[in-house]
Design an enzyme around this catalytic site. Structure first.
Site, PDB file in Angstrom:
ATOM      1  N   CYS A 130     -22.530   5.682 -39.828  1.00 25.16           N
ATOM      2  CA  CYS A 130     -22.444   4.301 -40.317  1.00 25.16           C
ATOM      3  C   CYS A 130     -23.702   3.865 -41.081  1.00 25.16           C
ATOM      4  O   CYS A 130     -23.611   3.231 -42.136  1.00 25.16           O
ATOM      5  CB  CYS A 130     -22.170   3.351 -39.152  1.00 25.16           C
ATOM      6  SG  CYS A 130     -23.021   3.784 -37.635  1.00 25.16           S
ATOM      7  N   LYS A 214     -29.719  12.514 -39.023  1.00 26.03           N
ATOM      8  CA  LYS A 214     -28.423  12.410 -39.731  1.00 26.03           C
ATOM      9  C   LYS A 214     -28.595  11.688 -41.063  1.00 26.03           C
ATOM     10  O   LYS A 214     -27.999  12.070 -42.071  1.00 26.03           O
ATOM     11  CB  LYS A 214     -27.414  11.598 -38.895  1.00 26.03           C
ATOM     12  CG  LYS A 214     -26.833  12.304 -37.697  1.00 26.03           C
ATOM     13  CD  LYS A 214     -25.893  11.310 -36.992  1.00 26.03           C
ATOM     14  CE  LYS A 214     -25.733  11.592 -35.535  1.00 26.03           C
ATOM     15  NZ  LYS A 214     -25.129  10.474 -34.795  1.00 26.03           N
ATOM     16  N   HIS A 242     -24.786  -3.531 -39.288  1.00 25.52           N
ATOM     17  CA  HIS A 242     -26.065  -2.811 -39.304  1.00 25.52           C
ATOM     18  C   HIS A 242     -26.912  -3.342 -40.472  1.00 25.52           C
ATOM     19  O   HIS A 242     -26.394  -3.512 -41.581  1.00 25.52           O
ATOM     20  CB  HIS A 242     -25.846  -1.316 -39.528  1.00 25.52           C
ATOM     21  CG  HIS A 242     -25.264  -0.578 -38.360  1.00 25.52           C
ATOM     22  ND1 HIS A 242     -24.979  -1.151 -37.140  1.00 25.52           N
ATOM     23  CD2 HIS A 242     -24.925   0.735 -38.235  1.00 25.52           C
ATOM     24  CE1 HIS A 242     -24.491  -0.231 -36.324  1.00 25.52           C
ATOM     25  NE2 HIS A 242     -24.443   0.918 -36.965  1.00 25.52           N
TER      26      HIS A 242
HETATM   27  N1  LIG Z   1     -18.791   2.417 -34.166  1.00 26.84           N
HETATM   28  C1  LIG Z   1     -19.323   2.793 -35.318  1.00 26.84           C
HETATM   29  O1  LIG Z   1     -20.050   2.029 -36.008  1.00 26.84           O
HETATM   30  C2  LIG Z   1     -19.058   4.145 -35.850  1.00 26.84           C
HETATM   31  C3  LIG Z   1     -19.444   4.429 -37.125  1.00 26.84           C
HETATM   32  C4  LIG Z   1     -19.227   5.700 -37.649  1.00 26.84           C
HETATM   33  C5  LIG Z   1     -18.607   6.635 -36.862  1.00 26.84           C
HETATM   34  N2  LIG Z   1     -18.224   6.330 -35.600  1.00 26.84           N
HETATM   35  C6  LIG Z   1     -17.569   7.371 -34.820  1.00 26.84           C
HETATM   36  O2  LIG Z   1     -16.224   6.985 -34.566  1.00 26.84           O
HETATM   37  C7  LIG Z   1     -15.806   7.536 -33.318  1.00 26.84           C
HETATM   38  C8  LIG Z   1     -15.255   6.447 -32.418  1.00 26.84           C
HETATM   39  O3  LIG Z   1     -16.203   5.412 -32.253  1.00 26.84           O
HETATM   40  P1  LIG Z   1     -15.814   4.023 -31.571  1.00 26.84           P
HETATM   41  O4  LIG Z   1     -16.966   3.144 -31.850  1.00 26.84           O
HETATM   42  O5  LIG Z   1     -14.446   3.588 -31.961  1.00 26.84           O
HETATM   43  O6  LIG Z   1     -15.788   4.438 -30.002  1.00 26.84           O
HETATM   44  P2  LIG Z   1     -15.010   3.734 -28.793  1.00 26.84           P
HETATM   45  O7  LIG Z   1     -14.819   2.282 -29.045  1.00 26.84           O
HETATM   46  O8  LIG Z   1     -15.747   4.147 -27.573  1.00 26.84           O
HETATM   47  O9  LIG Z   1     -13.560   4.428 -28.792  1.00 26.84           O
HETATM   48  C9  LIG Z   1     -13.393   5.794 -28.528  1.00 26.84           C
HETATM   49  C10 LIG Z   1     -11.943   6.174 -28.745  1.00 26.84           C
HETATM   50  O10 LIG Z   1     -11.813   7.587 -28.544  1.00 26.84           O
HETATM   51  C11 LIG Z   1     -10.745   7.818 -27.619  1.00 26.84           C
HETATM   52  N3  LIG Z   1     -10.968   9.035 -26.854  1.00 26.84           N
HETATM   53  C12 LIG Z   1     -12.025   9.339 -26.076  1.00 26.84           C
HETATM   54  N4  LIG Z   1     -11.842  10.555 -25.483  1.00 26.84           N
HETATM   55  C13 LIG Z   1     -10.645  11.008 -25.911  1.00 26.84           C
HETATM   56  C14 LIG Z   1      -9.883  12.194 -25.649  1.00 26.84           C
HETATM   57  N5  LIG Z   1     -10.330  13.147 -24.835  1.00 26.84           N
HETATM   58  N6  LIG Z   1      -8.677  12.336 -26.268  1.00 26.84           N
HETATM   59  C15 LIG Z   1      -8.212  11.365 -27.088  1.00 26.84           C
HETATM   60  N7  LIG Z   1      -8.874  10.221 -27.362  1.00 26.84           N
HETATM   61  C16 LIG Z   1     -10.077  10.056 -26.777  1.00 26.84           C
HETATM   62  C17 LIG Z   1     -10.760   6.608 -26.740  1.00 26.84           C
HETATM   63  O11 LIG Z   1      -9.525   6.503 -26.072  1.00 26.84           O
HETATM   64  P3  LIG Z   1      -9.412   5.845 -24.597  1.00 26.84           P
HETATM   65  O12 LIG Z   1      -9.379   4.351 -24.836  1.00 26.84           O
HETATM   66  O13 LIG Z   1      -8.126   6.408 -24.112  1.00 26.84           O
HETATM   67  O14 LIG Z   1     -10.605   6.294 -23.826  1.00 26.84           O
HETATM   68  C18 LIG Z   1     -10.974   5.507 -27.774  1.00 26.84           C
HETATM   69  O15 LIG Z   1      -9.766   5.224 -28.435  1.00 26.84           O
HETATM   70  C19 LIG Z   1     -17.034   8.267 -32.768  1.00 26.84           C
HETATM   71  O16 LIG Z   1     -16.925   9.615 -33.181  1.00 26.84           O
HETATM   72  C20 LIG Z   1     -18.175   7.608 -33.471  1.00 26.84           C
HETATM   73  O17 LIG Z   1     -19.301   8.444 -33.571  1.00 26.84           O
HETATM   74  C21 LIG Z   1     -18.429   5.099 -35.076  1.00 26.84           C
END
Ligand SMILES: NC(=O)c1ccc[n+]([C@@H]2O[C@H](COP(=O)([O-])OP(=O)(O)OC[C@H]3O[C@@H](n4cnc5c(N)ncnc54)[C@H](OP(=O)(O)O)[C@@H]3O)[C@@H](O)[C@H]2O)c1
Length: 344
Positions: A130, A214, A242
């Site tokens: 991000c 990164k 951010h």
């Molecule tokens: N937030 C940001 O600003 C941002 C920016 C760039 C990239 N990212 C990336 O985007 C991804 C998600 O981030 P987020 O902020 O959305 O996280 P989050 O709110 O914690 O959500 C995580 C998601 O992943 C699912 N998940 C976890 N373990 C799983 C499994 N074993 N099988 C299937 N689904 C699973 C969770 O499902 P459950 O609800 O069932 O646990 C939930 O839907 C990460 O890789 C992060 O690095 C985030």
């Protein structure tokens, strides 16, 4: 005819935003499938005015799905993205699992759209971190004009960058402070409420954190390997958005006025830069918005050809979900993907 699209991590911060943005931008969809872990079986998420029942990733068959947008963390992606790609479904991955793989393009459509053609090697396209996404959107047009030599950046990153658990922790700790309850730190390494933490992701041997590394590696991969960049990444008690204080040294002369004009015309950029009280963007102004906001553009007289500026964006949108959807749109625009149903 539209596409069959699966969202892995549909119950998360980024996954939910992904569903909103796909709907908002009218991506050509015939069917959308919401996937998450077993914990979420039966949970519901919204897609426009429809409600989707969440299915479990482990038991889902991707063979008739055209596109999978992965937002479930690096470990899930490492295990699943190659398998999904092999089933002929193109994966756009939000995690860092494949960003540095030479056979996987890392794409910000405003910056390096032509690199996307490489995706056929693994059927995987990586979405950047991000903090890098918003930075390169602003750096690219300036680099084209005056060639960037070196960037020094300090980030002020919101808790939503650490997922829904990060947002919950800021909320719970803030409430605990007000009602004089004990404050517990679980997700972050120190208390985040009314504090700032100069530590995001793990420490590396050289003392930098992985988040800082990164930003270096991704800027080089997408923009120019010759650019030198050094970062300090800091978590701040902000829910969404951010911010980045950026100092740039160019090879060629460039004034603040020229930079302002260039950025005004650049795709994805919005200049908010009045030298008066409130004449700049803050994270709250950018939440729910698509643009990368650029403020406080000024010449740095301590170096040759230097500029300083302030860059802010919604990390869940340009930093994650919006950029992923723009990558999907690029695949469609360039005719690099066709619906399997049509081909059958
Ligand atoms: N937030 C940001 O600003 C941002 C920016 C760039 C990239 N990212 C990336 O985007 C991804 C998600 O981030 P987020 O902020 O959305 O996280 P989050 O709110 O914690 O959500 C995580 C998601 O992943 C699912 N998940 C976890 N373990 C799983 C499994 N074993 N099988 C299937 N689904 C699973 C969770 O499902 P459950 O609800 O069932 O646990 C939930 O839907 C990460 O890789 C992060 O690095 C985030």
């Amino acid at each position: 005819m539209g596409f069959k699209v699966a969202i892995v991590g549909a119950t998360g911060n980024v996954g939910r935003e992904m569903l909103n943005i796909l709907e908002e931008r009218g991506f050509p969809i015939d069917e959308v499938v919401a996937l998450a872990s077993r914990r979420s079986l039966g949970t519901e998420v919204s897609f426009g005015d429809r409600t989707l029942k969440v299915k479990v990733l482990d038991t889902y068959d991707f063979s008739d799905t055209d596109l999978c947008i992965m937002s479930a963390g690096g470990n899930v992606s490492k295990e699943w993205s190659p398998k999904i790609g092999k089933q002929g479904c193109v994966v756009i991955d939000n995690s860092s699992a494949f960003r540095y793989d030479q056979d996987v393009p890392l794409i910000v459509p405003e910056v390096n759209p032509d690199a996307i053609s490489l995706f056929t090697r693994k059927n995987i396209i990586a979405n950047p971190n991000c903090s890098t996404a918003q930075l390169v959107v602003a750096l690219k047009p300036l680099h084209d004009h005056a060639r960037i030599k070196r960037v020094v950046v300090a980030t002020y990153q919101s808790v939503s960058g650490a997922g829904k658990e990060g947002m919950d922790e800021l909320f719970t700790q803030t409430r605990a402070v007000f009602v004089a309850d004990p404050v517990e730190a679980k997700k972050f390494t120190k208390r985040i409420a009314f504090n700032v933490i100069p530590h995001i992701d793990v420490f590396m041997d050289d003392g930098f954190t992985k988040e800082e590394w990164k930003m270096v590696a991704e800027t080089k991969k997408m923009l120019d390997p010759k650019i030198k960049l050094t970062a300090t990444c800091v978590r701040v008690p902000v829910f969404i958005g951010h911010s980045e204080a950026v100092n740039i040294e160019f090879e060629n002369p460039i004034t603040a006025d020229e930079a302002r004009e260039i950025l005004r015309d650049a795709p994805g950029c919005l200049v908010v830069d009045k030298r008066e009280d409130g004449g700049y963007a803050t994270p709250i102004d950018t939440a729910g918005e698509d643009a990368t906001y650029i403020s406080r553009i000024r010449e740095d007289s301590t170096i040759d050809n230097g500029l300083s500026m302030w860059i802010v964006s919604d990390n869940l949108r340009k930093g994650a979900a919006l950029n992923a959807v723009q990558i999907a749109e690029l695949l469609v625009e360039r005719g690099l993907i066709t619906p399997k149903k049509k081909a059958a």
